[in-house]
Write a protein that holds these residues in place. Structure first.
Motif, PDB file in Angstrom:
ATOM      1  N   ILE A 187     -18.849  30.303 -10.554  1.00  0.00           N
ATOM      2  CA  ILE A 187     -18.513  30.056 -11.950  1.00  0.00           C
ATOM      3  C   ILE A 187     -19.546  30.641 -12.901  1.00  0.00           C
ATOM      4  N   ASN A 188     -20.785  30.497 -12.527  1.00  0.00           N
ATOM      5  CA  ASN A 188     -21.833  30.909 -13.460  1.00  0.00           C
ATOM      6  C   ASN A 188     -22.268  32.361 -13.325  1.00  0.00           C
ATOM      7  N   TYR A 189     -21.879  32.963 -12.223  1.00  0.00           N
ATOM      8  CA  TYR A 189     -22.456  34.289 -12.034  1.00  0.00           C
ATOM      9  C   TYR A 189     -21.489  35.342 -11.509  1.00  0.00           C
ATOM     10  N   LEU A 190     -20.649  34.961 -10.583  1.00  0.00           N
ATOM     11  CA  LEU A 190     -19.867  35.981  -9.891  1.00  0.00           C
ATOM     12  C   LEU A 190     -18.461  36.165 -10.436  1.00  0.00           C
ATOM     13  N   LYS A 191     -17.982  35.182 -11.098  1.00  0.00           N
ATOM     14  CA  LYS A 191     -16.607  35.229 -11.573  1.00  0.00           C
ATOM     15  C   LYS A 191     -16.380  36.429 -12.480  1.00  0.00           C
ATOM     16  N   ASP A 192     -15.191  36.981 -12.376  1.00  0.00           N
ATOM     17  CA  ASP A 192     -14.846  38.104 -13.251  1.00  0.00           C
ATOM     18  C   ASP A 192     -14.767  37.642 -14.699  1.00  0.00           C
ATOM     19  N   GLY A 193     -15.087  38.566 -15.563  1.00  0.00           N
ATOM     20  CA  GLY A 193     -14.926  38.277 -16.988  1.00  0.00           C
ATOM     21  C   GLY A 193     -16.124  37.640 -17.638  1.00  0.00           C
ATOM     22  N   LEU A 194     -17.139  37.406 -16.840  1.00  0.00           N
ATOM     23  CA  LEU A 194     -18.332  36.802 -17.437  1.00  0.00           C
ATOM     24  C   LEU A 194     -19.108  37.844 -18.215  1.00  0.00           C
ATOM     25  N   LYS A 195     -19.508  37.457 -19.378  1.00  0.00           N
ATOM     26  CA  LYS A 195     -20.386  38.325 -20.153  1.00  0.00           C
ATOM     27  C   LYS A 195     -21.807  38.097 -19.686  1.00  0.00           C
ATOM     28  N   ARG A 196     -22.503  39.130 -19.537  1.00  0.00           N
ATOM     29  CA  ARG A 196     -23.932  38.973 -19.293  1.00  0.00           C
ATOM     30  C   ARG A 196     -24.661  39.642 -20.444  1.00  0.00           C
ATOM     31  N   GLY A 197     -25.853  39.283 -20.609  1.00  0.00           N
ATOM     32  CA  GLY A 197     -26.607  39.917 -21.674  1.00  0.00           C
ATOM     33  C   GLY A 197     -26.782  39.005 -22.869  1.00  0.00           C
ATOM     34  N   ASN A 198     -27.195  39.600 -23.942  1.00  0.00           N
ATOM     35  CA  ASN A 198     -27.603  38.825 -25.097  1.00  0.00           C
ATOM     36  C   ASN A 198     -26.468  38.022 -25.691  1.00  0.00           C
ATOM     37  N   ILE A 199     -26.814  36.861 -26.149  1.00  0.00           N
ATOM     38  CA  ILE A 199     -25.901  36.087 -26.976  1.00  0.00           C
ATOM     39  C   ILE A 199     -25.888  36.769 -28.347  1.00  0.00           C
ATOM     40  N   SER A 200     -24.723  37.117 -28.791  1.00  0.00           N
ATOM     41  CA  SER A 200     -24.643  37.814 -30.074  1.00  0.00           C
ATOM     42  C   SER A 200     -24.903  36.854 -31.221  1.00  0.00           C
ATOM     43  N   ALA A 201     -25.121  37.425 -32.375  1.00  0.00           N
ATOM     44  CA  ALA A 201     -25.351  36.596 -33.558  1.00  0.00           C
ATOM     45  C   ALA A 201     -24.146  35.714 -33.836  1.00  0.00           C
ATOM     46  N   GLU A 202     -22.971  36.271 -33.619  1.00  0.00           N
ATOM     47  CA  GLU A 202     -21.760  35.481 -33.862  1.00  0.00           C
ATOM     48  C   GLU A 202     -21.663  34.329 -32.888  1.00  0.00           C
ATOM     49  N   GLU A 203     -21.937  34.649 -31.627  1.00  0.00           N
ATOM     50  CA  GLU A 203     -21.901  33.590 -30.618  1.00  0.00           C
ATOM     51  C   GLU A 203     -22.957  32.539 -30.921  1.00  0.00           C
ATOM     52  N   ASP A 204     -24.067  33.022 -31.359  1.00  0.00           N
ATOM     53  CA  ASP A 204     -25.162  32.134 -31.716  1.00  0.00           C
ATOM     54  C   ASP A 204     -24.716  31.136 -32.779  1.00  0.00           C
ATOM     55  N   GLN A 205     -24.078  31.660 -33.788  1.00  0.00           N
ATOM     56  CA  GLN A 205     -23.611  30.791 -34.876  1.00  0.00           C
ATOM     57  C   GLN A 205     -22.577  29.801 -34.370  1.00  0.00           C
ATOM     58  N   ILE A 206     -21.702  30.300 -33.525  1.00  0.00           N
ATOM     59  CA  ILE A 206     -20.673  29.415 -32.988  1.00  0.00           C
ATOM     60  C   ILE A 206     -21.306  28.288 -32.193  1.00  0.00           C
ATOM     61  N   ILE A 207     -22.284  28.652 -31.409  1.00  0.00           N
ATOM     62  CA  ILE A 207     -22.957  27.628 -30.603  1.00  0.00           C
ATOM     63  C   ILE A 207     -23.591  26.584 -31.502  1.00  0.00           C
ATOM     64  N   VAL A 208     -24.254  27.050 -32.515  1.00  0.00           N
ATOM     65  CA  VAL A 208     -24.919  26.113 -33.423  1.00  0.00           C
ATOM     66  C   VAL A 208     -23.903  25.173 -34.066  1.00  0.00           C
ATOM     67  N   LYS A 209     -22.835  25.763 -34.533  1.00  0.00           N
ATOM     68  CA  LYS A 209     -21.823  24.940 -35.193  1.00  0.00           C
ATOM     69  C   LYS A 209     -21.179  23.951 -34.230  1.00  0.00           C
ATOM     70  N   LEU A 210     -20.811  24.473 -33.094  1.00  0.00           N
ATOM     71  CA  LEU A 210     -20.133  23.608 -32.141  1.00  0.00           C
ATOM     72  C   LEU A 210     -21.059  22.522 -31.620  1.00  0.00           C
ATOM     73  N   HIS A 211     -22.293  22.886 -31.412  1.00  0.00           N
ATOM     74  CA  HIS A 211     -23.224  21.874 -30.929  1.00  0.00           C
ATOM     75  C   HIS A 211     -23.443  20.807 -31.977  1.00  0.00           C
ATOM     76  N   ALA A 212     -23.425  21.211 -33.224  1.00  0.00           N
ATOM     77  CA  ALA A 212     -23.608  20.232 -34.288  1.00  0.00           C
ATOM     78  C   ALA A 212     -22.457  19.234 -34.314  1.00  0.00           C
ATOM     79  N   SER A 213     -21.300  19.704 -33.939  1.00  0.00           N
ATOM     80  CA  SER A 213     -20.158  18.809 -33.995  1.00  0.00           C
ATOM     81  C   SER A 213     -19.885  18.116 -32.678  1.00  0.00           C
ATOM     82  N   MET A 214     -20.270  18.722 -31.586  1.00  0.00           N
ATOM     83  CA  MET A 214     -19.927  18.149 -30.287  1.00  0.00           C
ATOM     84  C   MET A 214     -21.120  17.596 -29.522  1.00  0.00           C
ATOM     85  N   GLY A 215     -22.273  18.006 -29.906  1.00  0.00           N
ATOM     86  CA  GLY A 215     -23.409  17.621 -29.097  1.00  0.00           C
ATOM     87  C   GLY A 215     -23.468  18.445 -27.821  1.00  0.00           C
ATOM     88  N   ASN A 216     -23.954  17.826 -26.782  1.00  0.00           N
ATOM     89  CA  ASN A 216     -24.206  18.578 -25.549  1.00  0.00           C
ATOM     90  C   ASN A 216     -22.974  18.714 -24.664  1.00  0.00           C
TER      91      ASN A 216
END
Length: 378
Positions: A58-87
């Motif tokens: 799930i974390n490494y071998l599965k197809d379709g996984l993005k590797r590499g940097n978290i983009s700025a957009e993803e970063d923002q999404i994470i921040v927003k979602l974490h603010a609303s959902m927590g962990n």
DNA sequence: AATACAGCCAACCGCGGGGAG
DNA sequence: TCTCCCCGCGGTTGGCTGTAT
């Protein structure tokens, strides 16, 4: 009842996966599909726990996984979602295609959590709280491992063995402050996403430089005069160490809780969603009675404890300077605005909440929750 | 050059939910 | 209804390695 171990621990391999193990796992799953993790290692001939296989896949071998940097957009999404959902990492990950919960969790712990918790609020006198990045002198420490991978191909060699080549972009990890010697500055990460996160009111942080708090205060006052957007403190924030109205003339520094930036708010972020839910909407004793008309969307909502009506105040559509000069109010949230946004048909229903009308309350709560979740504003 | 420090991140661990019998 | 088992989740750990001293 004791819990049976997920698998026999004896003789099982632990630790990092080898390229051979990866290949075996991939071939097995390609042939047999996912699932039956418990029996998978035995059937595939792996000396691994089923959970370990699942995690690896799930974390490494599965197809379709993005590797590499978290983009700025993803970063923002994470921040927003974490603010609303927590962990709720898996839930957050479900909104980021190609990202795993583990990756997001690690990213949060390594980057965002530390950064957000290191924000301090510097305020005093007539200024609203300012968020600045605390200058922390670093001794040693690593850069992003992805920078390291750039040189070492860390672990990606294994991936290459099975035909996947991740995208690895170099990160310029940090820079010293610019040569402007008149403005005290500190060192901070120049990850674009991180810079975006810490932008506050467009003035607190210049490009590449975290300004001296006093400079920031001055700039912020200018912003206030010109009609910047600010929020009002509440007693509840005080309890949660989120926003404490400063004493007059006193400069204070303290750690913030959930971070909200104007930028996020204007983007429609709802960084305070969890706060709202846990402290207000879901707290029947504190439920609001909206009183005044207006048109602001509750993209970030604050409760005005000073008001006898316990109004909600929203963070956009606001330009008032606080009465005592220390905090700044926003336009009150209207019932109609909330109706339209979140599909609450009858505000009187909400009034029943405090009187034990739990069934109705739960229905309406569900409406609000799903509307918040599914709405474009999220 | 050696050492200590710092932190990224893959992997492990334990728990809880839910389905099957 | 109870028990067992599988699966998935979030928290935590520890190895590895870059950087500062």
């Amino acid at each position: 009842m004791g819990r049976a171990p997920c698998c026999e621990k004896e003789g099982l391999k632990k630790g990092r996966w080898s390229a051979e193990e990866d290949e075996i796992l991939i071939k097995y799953i390609q042939a047999n599909g996912e699932g039956s993790w418990r029996s998978l290692p035995k059937n595939a001939g792996l000396l691994r726990c089923g959970k370990s296989c699942r995690l690896r896949w799930i974390n490494y071998l599965k197809d379709g996984l993005k590797r590499g940097n978290i983009s700025a957009e993803e970063d923002q999404i994470i921040v927003k979602l974490h603010a609303s959902m927590g962990n709720m990492w898996s839930l957050i990950a479900s909104h980021l295609p190609g990202r795993t919960d583990n990756e997001i969790k690690n990213y949060w712990n390594a980057h965002l959590s530390r950064k957000i918790h290191s924000f301090t609020r510097v305020s005093g006198g007539t200024s609203l709280p300012i968020i600045v990045d605390v200058p922390v002198k670093r001794r040693g420490g690593r850069t992003s491992r992805r920078c390291m991978k750039k040189n070492k191909n860390y672990n990606y060699v294994q991936k290459n063995n099975v035909g996947r080549i991740p995208t690895v972009k170099p990160i310029k990890d940090s820079v010293l402050d610019p040569t402007d010697q008149e403005i005290p500055s500190v060192r901070y990460s120049t990850l674009a996403s991180e810079k975006e996160i810490i932008t506050v009111s467009g003035t607190a942080i210049d490009d590449g430089v975290v300004l001296d708090p006093d400079v920031v205060l001055d700039k912020e006052r200018e912003s206030v005069v010109s009609g910047g957007c600010h929020h009002q403190a509440t007693g509840k924030y005080d309890q949660n160490q989120v926003a404490v109205p400063p004493s007059s003339g006193q400069k204070e520094t303290e750690t913030l809780g959930p971070f909200v930036s104007e930028e996020s708010i204007n983007d429609g972020g709802l960084l305070w969603f969890d706060y709202i839910l846990s402290n207000t909407l879901l707290d029947s004793n504190e439920f609001l009675t909206a009183s005044e008309s207006g048109s602001c969307k509750p993209e970030a909502v604050f409760e005005d404890k000073n008001s006898s009506n316990s109004e909600f105040l929203c963070a956009n559509n606001c330009s008032n300077i606080g009465y005592n000069g220390e905090w700044y109010s926003c336009s009150p949230l209207t019932t109609s605005g909330f109706d339209e946004l979140y599909g609450v048909d009858n505000w009187e229903l909400w009034d029943g909440v405090g009187q034990g009308n739990n069934e109705i309350w739960n229905d309406q709560k569900e409406n609000v929750l799903s509307s918040l979740w599914e709405g474009d504003n999220f």
